[in-house]
Design an enzyme around this catalytic site. Structure first.
Site, PDB file in Angstrom:
ATOM      1  N   ARG A  45      16.720 -20.986  53.315  1.00 36.98           N
ATOM      2  CA  ARG A  45      15.118 -21.313  53.247  1.00 36.98           C
ATOM      3  C   ARG A  45      14.523 -21.798  51.922  1.00 36.98           C
ATOM      4  O   ARG A  45      15.460 -21.472  50.698  1.00 36.98           O
ATOM      5  CB  ARG A  45      14.282 -19.723  53.502  1.00 36.98           C
ATOM      6  CG  ARG A  45      14.978 -19.111  54.868  1.00 36.98           C
ATOM      7  CD  ARG A  45      14.197 -17.904  54.959  1.00 36.98           C
ATOM      8  NE  ARG A  45      14.393 -17.163  56.210  1.00 36.98           N
ATOM      9  CZ  ARG A  45      15.413 -16.555  56.673  1.00 36.98           C
ATOM     10  NH1 ARG A  45      16.399 -16.169  55.620  1.00 36.98           N
ATOM     11  NH2 ARG A  45      15.641 -16.108  57.660  1.00 36.98           N
ATOM     12  N   LYS A  70      13.824 -12.167  54.136  1.00 40.52           N
ATOM     13  CA  LYS A  70      13.303 -11.565  55.579  1.00 40.52           C
ATOM     14  C   LYS A  70      14.267 -10.659  56.193  1.00 40.52           C
ATOM     15  O   LYS A  70      14.674 -10.768  57.386  1.00 40.52           O
ATOM     16  CB  LYS A  70      13.097 -12.924  56.330  1.00 40.52           C
ATOM     17  CG  LYS A  70      12.045 -13.411  55.614  1.00 40.52           C
ATOM     18  CD  LYS A  70      11.864 -14.804  56.623  1.00 40.52           C
ATOM     19  CE  LYS A  70      11.280 -14.718  57.674  1.00 40.52           C
ATOM     20  NZ  LYS A  70      10.820 -15.810  58.660  1.00 40.52           N
ATOM     21  N   HIS A 134      12.615 -26.484  55.841  1.00 36.33           N
ATOM     22  CA  HIS A 134      13.160 -25.691  57.037  1.00 36.33           C
ATOM     23  C   HIS A 134      13.859 -26.401  57.784  1.00 36.33           C
ATOM     24  O   HIS A 134      14.744 -25.707  58.632  1.00 36.33           O
ATOM     25  CB  HIS A 134      12.128 -24.772  57.536  1.00 36.33           C
ATOM     26  CG  HIS A 134      12.473 -23.464  58.051  1.00 36.33           C
ATOM     27  ND1 HIS A 134      12.911 -22.322  57.378  1.00 36.33           N
ATOM     28  CD2 HIS A 134      12.868 -22.935  59.350  1.00 36.33           C
ATOM     29  CE1 HIS A 134      13.627 -21.363  58.227  1.00 36.33           C
ATOM     30  NE2 HIS A 134      13.336 -21.689  59.225  1.00 36.33           N
ATOM     31  N   ARG A 137      17.463 -26.080  57.350  1.00 37.98           N
ATOM     32  CA  ARG A 137      17.998 -24.781  57.627  1.00 37.98           C
ATOM     33  C   ARG A 137      18.590 -24.960  59.395  1.00 37.98           C
ATOM     34  O   ARG A 137      19.406 -24.509  59.786  1.00 37.98           O
ATOM     35  CB  ARG A 137      17.202 -23.889  57.705  1.00 37.98           C
ATOM     36  CG  ARG A 137      17.583 -22.262  58.076  1.00 37.98           C
ATOM     37  CD  ARG A 137      16.702 -21.295  57.687  1.00 37.98           C
ATOM     38  NE  ARG A 137      16.966 -19.624  58.125  1.00 37.98           N
ATOM     39  CZ  ARG A 137      18.028 -18.984  57.727  1.00 37.98           C
ATOM     40  NH1 ARG A 137      18.897 -19.476  56.765  1.00 37.98           N
ATOM     41  NH2 ARG A 137      18.255 -17.968  58.497  1.00 37.98           N
ATOM     42  N   HIS A 160      20.854 -14.282  59.992  1.00 39.74           N
ATOM     43  CA  HIS A 160      20.097 -13.645  61.088  1.00 39.74           C
ATOM     44  C   HIS A 160      20.215 -12.221  61.095  1.00 39.74           C
ATOM     45  O   HIS A 160      21.568 -11.839  61.286  1.00 39.74           O
ATOM     46  CB  HIS A 160      20.366 -14.426  62.213  1.00 39.74           C
ATOM     47  CG  HIS A 160      19.741 -15.932  62.038  1.00 39.74           C
ATOM     48  ND1 HIS A 160      20.148 -16.953  62.746  1.00 39.74           N
ATOM     49  CD2 HIS A 160      18.858 -16.403  61.447  1.00 39.74           C
ATOM     50  CE1 HIS A 160      19.459 -17.862  62.753  1.00 39.74           C
ATOM     51  NE2 HIS A 160      18.597 -17.530  61.592  1.00 39.74           N
ATOM     52  N   TYR A 169      20.083 -22.249  68.550  1.00 37.52           N
ATOM     53  CA  TYR A 169      20.981 -23.294  68.215  1.00 37.52           C
ATOM     54  C   TYR A 169      21.672 -23.539  69.437  1.00 37.52           C
ATOM     55  O   TYR A 169      21.821 -24.742  69.556  1.00 37.52           O
ATOM     56  CB  TYR A 169      21.645 -23.135  66.867  1.00 37.52           C
ATOM     57  CG  TYR A 169      20.560 -22.703  65.765  1.00 37.52           C
ATOM     58  CD1 TYR A 169      19.740 -23.704  65.258  1.00 37.52           C
ATOM     59  CD2 TYR A 169      20.569 -21.517  65.063  1.00 37.52           C
ATOM     60  CE1 TYR A 169      18.898 -23.613  64.128  1.00 37.52           C
ATOM     61  CE2 TYR A 169      19.725 -21.233  64.184  1.00 37.52           C
ATOM     62  CZ  TYR A 169      18.777 -22.294  63.595  1.00 37.52           C
ATOM     63  OH  TYR A 169      18.254 -22.101  62.453  1.00 37.52           O
TER      64      TYR A 169
END
Length: 182
Positions: A45, A70, A134, A137, A160, A169
């Site tokens: 990010r 995050k 982004h 990413r 994640h 994805y």
């Protein structure tokens, strides 16, 4: 596609290479090329990229600590030869002892706004439209899916916390369906 879903914006590997090459025209080409490349290669990010520190890179072991935000999972990532050469070339342009990997011309930590401008300018020079940080990413996740990596590996690589984020994805990749019918 469900009407409530939006398509994921991503670049192909060839488009990422064009974007990196487009940054050669900037005032700080070594920094900008490396930044764009690392946004893609590590699925950073923009906020993660600008907080990256020089001492998180071990050139001898060819690894970099990727600190995720995050509530993501931070971990070491390998640095492949092409990236290793770019890092070394960029670091040779530095004569400061600032801790951040990416710094501004004013010798400060690069801002998120600067990252957006660097990517936008590189895209313009490469003839690419509507590119944002982004997107790189997402491009990383899509690239790993296209390479046949399983969802769990991609989840860990991108940091994640939830597999649901990574599943996006695999949903956009037609390659996921390859071999279903023989």
């Amino acid at each position: 596609m469900d009407v409530h879903e939006r398509p994921i914006d991503y670049l192909t590997e060839a488009e990422v290479r064009k974007l990196v090459a487009g940054a050669k025209q900037s005032r700080n080409p070594e920094r900008d090329r490396l930044l764009i490349f690392m946004l893609f290669r590590h699925g950073y990010r923009e906020s993660e990229a600008i907080m990256a520190r020089r001492d998180w890179i071990d050139l001898n072991k060819a690894v970099i600590w990727v600190e995720r935000l995050k509530k993501g999972m931070s971990r070491y990532h390998p640095i492949a030869g092409d990236e290793l050469r770019m890092i070394r070339k960029y670091l040779r342009t530095r004569d400061d002892d600032l801790p951040w990997l990416f710094i501004s011309e004013r010798m400060q930590q690069l801002s998120d706004r600067s990252v957006r401008v660097i990517v936008k300018n590189g895209a313009a020079a490469a003839g690419l439209r509507h590119v944002h940080p982004h997107m790189l990413r997402h491009s990383c996740g899509f690239y790993l899916t296209e390479q046949g990596q399983n969802q769990r590996v991609i989840q860990d690589y991108l940091g994640h916390a939830s597999a649901e984020s990574t599943a996006l994805y695999t949903r956009v990749s037609a390659k996921a369906f390859a071999g279903l019918w023989r």
